[in-house]
Each structure stands twice: as structure tokens, then as C-alpha cells.
Design a protein around this motif. Structure first.
Motif, short mmCIF file in Angstrom:
data_model
loop_
_atom_site.label_atom_id
_atom_site.label_comp_id
_atom_site.label_asym_id
_atom_site.label_seq_id
_atom_site.Cartn_x
_atom_site.Cartn_y
_atom_site.Cartn_z
N UNK A 1 19.01 13.49 11.02
CA UNK A 1 17.69 14.10 11.25
C UNK A 1 17.01 13.64 12.53
N UNK A 2 17.78 13.17 13.49
CA UNK A 2 17.21 12.64 14.73
C UNK A 2 16.26 13.65 15.37
N UNK A 3 15.07 13.16 15.71
CA UNK A 3 14.10 13.98 16.40
C UNK A 3 13.15 14.75 15.51
N UNK A 4 13.44 14.80 14.21
CA UNK A 4 12.54 15.53 13.31
C UNK A 4 11.29 14.70 13.02
N UNK A 5 10.16 15.39 12.96
CA UNK A 5 8.89 14.75 12.69
C UNK A 5 8.60 14.79 11.19
N UNK A 6 7.96 13.74 10.67
CA UNK A 6 7.61 13.71 9.26
C UNK A 6 6.33 12.93 9.05
#
Length: 112
Positions: A33-38
Motif C-alpha cells: 500500500x505504499x503511498x496510500x493515505x489513511x
């Protein structure tokens, strides 16, 4: 962009956790999930309400994830190299300080 439009964007994307606190907006760095915002509860894990939610509802394209993971790997290598060079420079500075102290003591002895 005006300050009021920035404030409205923050309100649009703001989330509150189950504790009622403003959730942290973070970036995932796992290979999948690299780069995904949460969003997640700002409290430490032991006292957290467990709130967690993706900002985006879908994963990034595989190529983007690959590029991010590759760049992160290169950054990690560079951090190791930087720390190694910092230790070398620190050692050189200490050796130079020690040499100057010795010279200073010798000069004091000669002038006395």
C-alpha cells in the motif's frame, strides 16, 4: 489558494476518530500500500479507539506502488550511507579537536 479555501479543504477531508479527536492523516509505507493515505486515531495503540480508514477507496496503480517502494528503498540506503559518513566526520572532528588540544598544551608548555 486563499487561507479560507485551505481551511475548507481541511474541513472537507477532516475525520474524527471514535474518541472524538481529529484523526491523524498519514501515508502507508508497506510494499502493498505504499503511498496510500489513511486516517487513524491519534492516541497510542494501547489507548486508541481503533479508528482506522483509508482516505482513498482504491489502491494506487501497481506501477506507482513499485516506483514508491523502489524510491523508499533507495532513500533507506542513502540514510544508512549518510549515517556512516556522519560517524566518519564526527570521528575526524574529534581527532582534530584532540590534536588541537595537544598542540595547545605544548604551546602553553613552551611559553612557560
Amino acid at each position: 489558494m486563499s487561507e479560507s479555501s485551505i481551511d475548507s479543504l481541511e474541513k472537507l477531508y477532516a475525520r474524527r476518530c471514535h474518541c472524538g479527536l481529529n484523526a491523524l492523516n498519514l501515508t502507508a509505507w508497506t510494499d502493498l500500500n505504499a503511498g496510500r493515505r489513511f486516517y487513524k486515531c491519534p492516541r497510542p495503540k494501547v489507548t486508541s479507539c481503533g479508528y482506522w480508514e483509508w482516505q482513498d477507496k482504491q489502491q494506487l496503480p501497481p506501477r506507482a506502488v513499485t516506483v514508491i517502494v523502489d524510491l523508499k528503498g533507495k532513500l533507506d540506503v542513502m540514510k544508512v550511507e549518510r549515517n556512516k559518513l556522519k560517524r566518519i566526520v564526527d570521528g575526524m572532528e574529534k581527532a582534530e579537536r584532540d590534536n588541537l588540544e595537544i598542540l595547545f598544551e605544548e604551546m602553553k608548555f613552551i611559553s612557560a
